[in-house]
Scaffold this motif. Structure first.
Motif, PDB file in Angstrom:
ATOM      1  N   TRP A 199       0.862  -1.186   0.000  1.00  0.00           N
ATOM      2  CA  TRP A 199       0.000   0.000   0.000  1.00  0.00           C
ATOM      3  C   TRP A 199       0.895   1.230   0.000  1.00  0.00           C
ATOM      4  O   TRP A 199       1.995   1.220   0.561  1.00  0.00           O
ATOM      5  CB  TRP A 199      -0.920   0.023   1.230  1.00  0.00           C
ATOM      6  CG  TRP A 199      -1.967  -1.053   1.201  1.00  0.00           C
ATOM      7  CD1 TRP A 199      -1.884  -2.315   1.707  1.00  0.00           C
ATOM      8  CD2 TRP A 199      -3.263  -0.942   0.617  1.00  0.00           C
ATOM      9  NE1 TRP A 199      -3.027  -3.023   1.479  1.00  0.00           N
ATOM     10  CE2 TRP A 199      -3.918  -2.197   0.813  1.00  0.00           C
ATOM     11  CE3 TRP A 199      -3.952   0.062  -0.054  1.00  0.00           C
ATOM     12  CZ2 TRP A 199      -5.205  -2.446   0.354  1.00  0.00           C
ATOM     13  CZ3 TRP A 199      -5.244  -0.186  -0.501  1.00  0.00           C
ATOM     14  CH2 TRP A 199      -5.858  -1.427  -0.300  1.00  0.00           C
ATOM     15  N   ASP A 200       0.373   2.297  -0.608  1.00  0.00           N
ATOM     16  CA  ASP A 200       1.131   3.548  -0.661  1.00  0.00           C
ATOM     17  C   ASP A 200       0.626   4.588   0.339  1.00  0.00           C
ATOM     18  O   ASP A 200       1.423   5.348   0.896  1.00  0.00           O
ATOM     19  CB  ASP A 200       1.063   4.137  -2.086  1.00  0.00           C
ATOM     20  CG  ASP A 200       1.702   3.208  -3.100  1.00  0.00           C
ATOM     21  OD1 ASP A 200       2.917   2.957  -2.985  1.00  0.00           O
ATOM     22  OD2 ASP A 200       0.982   2.719  -3.983  1.00  0.00           O
ATOM     23  N   LEU A 201      -0.694   4.632   0.553  1.00  0.00           N
ATOM     24  CA  LEU A 201      -1.232   5.708   1.395  1.00  0.00           C
ATOM     25  C   LEU A 201      -2.512   5.246   2.091  1.00  0.00           C
ATOM     26  O   LEU A 201      -3.364   4.598   1.461  1.00  0.00           O
ATOM     27  CB  LEU A 201      -1.530   6.956   0.547  1.00  0.00           C
ATOM     28  CG  LEU A 201      -2.146   8.152   1.280  1.00  0.00           C
ATOM     29  CD1 LEU A 201      -1.154   8.728   2.278  1.00  0.00           C
ATOM     30  CD2 LEU A 201      -2.603   9.221   0.286  1.00  0.00           C
ATOM     31  N   LEU A 202      -2.597   5.591   3.373  1.00  0.00           N
ATOM     32  CA  LEU A 202      -3.829   5.388   4.131  1.00  0.00           C
ATOM     33  C   LEU A 202      -4.392   6.773   4.449  1.00  0.00           C
ATOM     34  O   LEU A 202      -3.744   7.581   5.107  1.00  0.00           O
ATOM     35  CB  LEU A 202      -3.535   4.626   5.427  1.00  0.00           C
ATOM     36  CG  LEU A 202      -4.692   4.532   6.438  1.00  0.00           C
ATOM     37  CD1 LEU A 202      -5.867   3.740   5.859  1.00  0.00           C
ATOM     38  CD2 LEU A 202      -4.229   3.917   7.751  1.00  0.00           C
ATOM     39  N   LEU A 203      -5.615   7.054   3.965  1.00  0.00           N
ATOM     40  CA  LEU A 203      -6.298   8.328   4.215  1.00  0.00           C
ATOM     41  C   LEU A 203      -7.478   8.025   5.121  1.00  0.00           C
ATOM     42  O   LEU A 203      -8.475   7.444   4.684  1.00  0.00           O
ATOM     43  CB  LEU A 203      -6.763   8.940   2.892  1.00  0.00           C
ATOM     44  CG  LEU A 203      -7.530  10.248   2.963  1.00  0.00           C
ATOM     45  CD1 LEU A 203      -6.691  11.345   3.578  1.00  0.00           C
ATOM     46  CD2 LEU A 203      -8.025  10.662   1.571  1.00  0.00           C
ATOM     47  N   SER A 204      -7.348   8.404   6.426  1.00  0.00           N
ATOM     48  CA  SER A 204      -8.335   7.982   7.420  1.00  0.00           C
ATOM     49  C   SER A 204      -8.829   9.155   8.258  1.00  0.00           C
ATOM     50  O   SER A 204      -8.051  10.046   8.629  1.00  0.00           O
ATOM     51  CB  SER A 204      -7.723   6.923   8.349  1.00  0.00           C
ATOM     52  OG  SER A 204      -8.614   6.596   9.392  1.00  0.00           O
ATOM     53  N   ASP A 205     -10.134   9.107   8.547  1.00  0.00           N
ATOM     54  CA  ASP A 205     -10.684  10.040   9.527  1.00  0.00           C
ATOM     55  C   ASP A 205     -10.231   9.590  10.923  1.00  0.00           C
ATOM     56  O   ASP A 205     -10.001   8.390  11.160  1.00  0.00           O
ATOM     57  CB  ASP A 205     -12.207  10.042   9.421  1.00  0.00           C
ATOM     58  CG  ASP A 205     -12.831  11.135  10.273  1.00  0.00           C
ATOM     59  OD1 ASP A 205     -12.149  12.139  10.511  1.00  0.00           O
ATOM     60  OD2 ASP A 205     -13.978  10.968  10.697  1.00  0.00           O
ATOM     61  N   ILE A 206     -10.085  10.556  11.852  1.00  0.00           N
ATOM     62  CA  ILE A 206      -9.700  10.203  13.215  1.00  0.00           C
ATOM     63  C   ILE A 206     -10.891   9.681  13.997  1.00  0.00           C
ATOM     64  O   ILE A 206     -10.795   8.686  14.726  1.00  0.00           O
ATOM     65  CB  ILE A 206      -9.077  11.425  13.921  1.00  0.00           C
ATOM     66  CG1 ILE A 206      -7.727  11.768  13.288  1.00  0.00           C
ATOM     67  CG2 ILE A 206      -8.887  11.164  15.415  1.00  0.00           C
ATOM     68  CD1 ILE A 206      -7.054  12.977  13.878  1.00  0.00           C
TER      69      ILE A 206
END
Length: 665
Positions: free
Chosen positions: A590-597
Motif C-alpha cells: 500500500w502507498d497511502l492510508l487516508l483515514s478520519d480520526i
C-alpha cells in the motif's frame, strides 16, 4: 611561723601555722575579702568558734561582726539547718588533698533565710596538727535565681521548639553535625532523634545533590551572608524524596565567633498539591468562561452559519438549472459561489472550535493580523445588528508569543462585555499598534527589557465606569451585571492570559465617556523566514498509487475517492477500522492510508498503529473535523504522517498527497 589575724575591731588570738598552708589560704581569703561584697571570711579555732572575720555586708548574719567573735560557726545557720559535721568533713577532705564544700541555709539580719555556698580550709601548725579553719561563705541566692531563670527559659524554649510540628528545626555544629532535633523534624523526615543526632545533615540530601556539594554550599553561604535558602528535594528515612524549603541561619557568639547553625525545613508537598489544584481549578474556570462566551454568541453564529448554508443551497440550485439549460459557464460560476460559502462556513466552525479548545501550547507564535481578521469575521454579525463593529490594524504588526486561541477568547470576552454595556446598541472598535515601555501614551508598567509591544485596544461608547468599578473590574467574580447574566470572570481571565505571557492590561473609563480596554503583549523577536507565496501547482501524477480511504461519512468518502481515481490512483474504501484492516491485509503493498480520526470502535490513531504493524513504511493522512491542529501536532506526527483539517478543498488534499507520495518533486 606565727601569723597575727586581725578582726574588724581588734587583734585575735595568735596561732602557729605551717608556712605551706598560709600562702594559698591567705591569697584566697584576701581575694574574696577585697573584691566582692557577697562573700564573708571567718577564721575558726579547732572547735569551730569564730576568732576573726571579714564581712563587707551585714546581710550575712543576724549578728553584727563584733558580736560573732567567740560564737560557734553554727550560729550562722538558720534554725533547723545546723551542720555539726562540717569540720570533721573538712579534716577528711583535707587529708585527701581536697577542700570541703557544702550548701546550707543561713540567716540574714531581720531573720530572712538565704542559701549559701560554704567552703572550709584546714589550718595546721608546725606539728601537723589542726589548729583552726578558714570558712568562706558566699551568697548564692542571686546565682541560683539566675540559674533557675536560665533553666526555665531553656525549658520554655525547648517546649516551644519541640512543640512546632509543621517545621523541622534542628541545631548544627560548625561542621554540619546535628546537635538537636525537634518533633517537627521527626514528623517530616521520619528520622527519630536517636538516629539522627550526631550525624551530618547531608543525610537528608540525595546522591546527586551531595555530589554537587549542595550541603556544603549552603553552610558556606550561611557563613558568608549569615543566611542561606534553597528549594530542593530532601529525603525521608525511607529514602522517599519530598519537596522542601531549607533555611540555614548562622549563629555567632558575642565576640563574632561561629558556634553553629539553625536549620529550618518546611515540607512543601501540600503546598505543591494545593498549587496544582488551584491551577487545575483556574483552567476549568477559563474553559467555563470560554463556554459562556460561546453560549452568548450562539445566536449570531447560527445566523451566519444559516446564511452560509442558504448561499450554498441557492447557488447549487441555480447551478443545477444552468446545467439543465446547458449553460456550463454560469453553472460553474454558481458552483464556485457555493464553494466559497461552504469555505466561509468551515472557517466559522474552526474559529468556534478554536475558541472552545481546552488546552493550548504554552509558547505559540501568533500573528496579530490573522487573529483580528478572524475576530472581525467571527463577530461581524454575532454581536447583533445594533452593534457597529470597526476592526482596523496595520498589516506589518509583528507576531506575538502567545496562544492564538486564548487571544481570540480574550477579545471575544471584551467584545461581549462591551455589547452588554451598550445594551446591544452602539459602536465597538478594535485597533492595534506598536508601542514601547517608554511611550508617554502607555500608562501601565511594562518590562523595560522588552523593546516592542503590541497594543490591542477594545473601545466602546457605552455608559462607562466610575472609579470604584474601574478599580475592581479585574477582580474575580466582581460584576455589575444582574444575577444570572454573568460570572464576573471575563476580565479576570483576560488579565490572567495577558500577564501569563508577560504583558499588561489597562482600563480607561469615565461615567458617560465609554470604556477602553488596552492589552499590551510583547512581540516575538525570534527570526522567522517569511512563508513562501502560494503558487498554483499542476495536478500531481498519482497514476498507479494504491490508496485506502477510511471514512464513515459516505458523501465525503465517495467524493474523495472519485477525485483520486480521476488522477489515476487505485482507490479502496472502508467505513470503519476493522473493515480497513481486512482490506489492508488482503494486499501485499500500500502507498497511502487516508483515514478520519473519529471512527466508530477503532479511531484513526489506533488504525494507523495497527496498519503500520503490517506495513511499517505506510504513509498516512489523518483527517479531523476538529479545529485543534495543534493537538494533532502534539500526538507526535512523524515525517510519514500528515494532518488534514475539515472542511478542506481538494487542493489541500492533493497537496498533502503529493507531499507524502512524491517528496522528490
Amino acid at each position: 611561723m606565727r601569723t597575727r589575724l586581725k578582726t574588724l575591731h581588734g587583734t585575735a588570738r595568735l596561732y602557729p601555722f605551717q608556712s605551706h598552708d598560709m600562702p594559698a589560704v591567705l591569697h584566697r581569703t584576701s581575694r574574696y575579702a577585697n573584691n566582692s561584697t557577697d562573700y564573708a571570711v571567718f577564721t575558726l579555732d579547732r572547735r569551730g568558734y569564730v576568732v576573726a572575720c571579714h564581712v563587707e555586708s551585714e546581710l550575712f548574719s543576724a549578728y553584727r561582726p563584733r558580736e560573732l567573735l567567740g560564737k560557734h560557726y553554727s550560729t550562722l545557720y538558720a534554725p533547723g539547718s545546723q551542720d555539726s559535721e562540717l569540720l570533721r568533713v573538712a579534716l577528711k577532705a583535707h587529708g585527701s588533698g581536697k577542700r570541703a564544700k557544702t550548701e546550707a541555709w543561713l540567716l540574714r539580719r531581720g531573720g530572712r533565710r538565704f542559701r549559701a555556698d560554704i567552703s572550709v580550709d584546714v589550718l595546721k601548725g608546725a606539728s601537723g596538727k589542726c589548729h583552726g579553719f578558714v570558712m568562706i561563705v558566699r551568697d548564692i541566692n542571686l546565682r541560683r535565681h539566675t540559674q533557675d531563670r536560665l533553666r526555665e527559659s531553656e525549658r520554655r524554649f525547648r517546649l516551644f521548639v519541640h512543640g512546632v510540628t509543621d517545621y523541622a528545626i534542628c541545631m548544627l555544629d560548625p561542621q554540619g553535625i546535628v546537635l538537636d532535633w525537634n518533633l517537627g523534624a521527626q514528623r517530616i523526615t521520619c528520622f527519630p532523634a536517636k538516629d539522627i543526632v550526631g550525624r551530618h545533615f547531608c543525610v537528608f540530601f540525595n546522591e546527586e545533590q551531595v555530589s554537587q556539594d549542595l550541603p556544603s554550599q549552603l553552610l558556606r553561604q550561611a557563613c558568608e551572608a549569615g543566611r542561606s535558602h534553597a528549594n530542593c528535594e530532601l529525603l525521608r528515612a525511607n529514602r522517599e524524596s519530598f519537596p522542601a524549603e531549607v533555611v540555614i541561619e548562622a549563629i555567632h557568639e558575642s565576640d563574632g565567633s561561629l558556634i553553629g547553625f539553625a536549620m529550618i525545613v518546611r515540607d512543601r508537598t501540600q503546598q505543591q498539591l494545593t498549587e496544582r489544584r488551584l491551577f487545575e481549578a483556574r483552567e476549568q474556570m477559563v474553559h467555563a468562561q470560554k463556554i459562556e462566551a460561546i453560549g452568548q454568541l450562539t445566536g449570531g453564529i447560527a445566523h451566519d452559519f444559516n446564511n452560509a448554508l442558504q448561499g450554498i443551497i441557492s447557488s447549487l440550485e441555480l447551478a443545477s438549472l444552468c446545467l439543465d439549460r446547458e449553460s456550463a459557464d454560469q453553472a460553474k460560476r454558481y458552483v464556485m459561489v457555493s464553494l466559497d460559502a461552504a469555505l466561509r462556513a468551515g472557517r466559522l466552525t474552526q474559529r468556534l472550535l478554536s475558541l472552545a479548545r481546552r488546552q493550548a501550547p504554552a509558547n505559540h507564535r501568533t500573528t496579530v493580523v490573522s487573529v483580528l481578521r478572524s475576530i472581525r469575521e467571527l463577530l461581524g454579525r454575532t454581536l447583533g445588528d445594533g452593534i457597529v463593529l470597526d476592526v482596523s490594524f496595520p498589516e506589518d504588526v509583528p507576531p506575538l508569543t502567545c496562544d492564538s486561541g486564548q487571544l481570540e477568547s480574550a477579545l471575544v470576552n471584551l467584545a461581549v462585555n462591551a455589547r452588554d454595556a451598550m445594551d446591544g446598541q452602539g459602536r465597538l472598535r478594535m485597533t492595534s499598534r506598536l508601542c514601547s515601555p517608554a511611550d508617554s501614551s502607555v500608562q501601565v508598567a511594562l518590562d523595560p527589557l522588552r523593546e516592542t509591544y503590541v497594543e490591542i485596544a477594545v473601545m466602546d461608547d457605552g455608559p462607562g465606569m466610575n472609579e470604584e468599578t474601574r478599580r475592581r473590574a479585574l477582580e474575580p467574580f466582581f460584576t455589575t451585571k444582574p444575577e444570572g447574566h454573568g460570572t464576573g470572570l471575563g476580565l479576570s481571565m483576560v488579565y490572567g492570559f495577558v500577564t501569563q505571557y508577560g504583558g499588561a492590561i489597562d482600563i480607561r473609563s469615565m461615567p458617560g465617556a465609554g470604556t477602553s480596554v488596552l492589552l499590551y503583549l510583547p512581540c516575538d523577536d525570534r527570526d522567522v523566514e517569511a512563508p513562501p507565496l502560494k503558487e498554483q501547482k499542476p495536478e500531481p501524477n498519482l497514476t498507479g498509487f494504491r490508496i485506502l480511504i477510511v471514512e464513515d461519512n459516505e458523501t465525503i468518502r465517495e467524493s474523495v475517492a472519485v477525485r483520486l481515481r480521476q488522477l489515476g490512483c487505485q482507490v479502496y474504501e472502508a467505513a470503519c477500522g476493522n473493515e480497513a484492516l481486512s482490506i489492508l491485509s488482503s494486499n501485499e503493498s500500500w502507498d497511502l492510508l487516508l483515514s478520519d480520526i473519529d471512527l466508530p470502535v477503532m479511531d484513526g490513531y489506533e488504525l494507523c498503529s495497527q496498519a503500520r504493524k503490517l506495513f511499517p513504511s505506510l504513509r498516512v493522512i489523518l483527517m479531523t473535523g476538529y479545529a485543534d491542529s495543534e493537538l494533532l501536532e502534539l500526538e507526535g506526527l512523524d515525517h510519514a504522517t500528515e494532518a488534514l483539517i475539515k472542511p478542506f478543498d481538494m487542493g489541500d488534499l492533493l497537496a498533502k498527497t503529493r507531499l507524502l507520495l512524491q517528496p522528490a518533486s
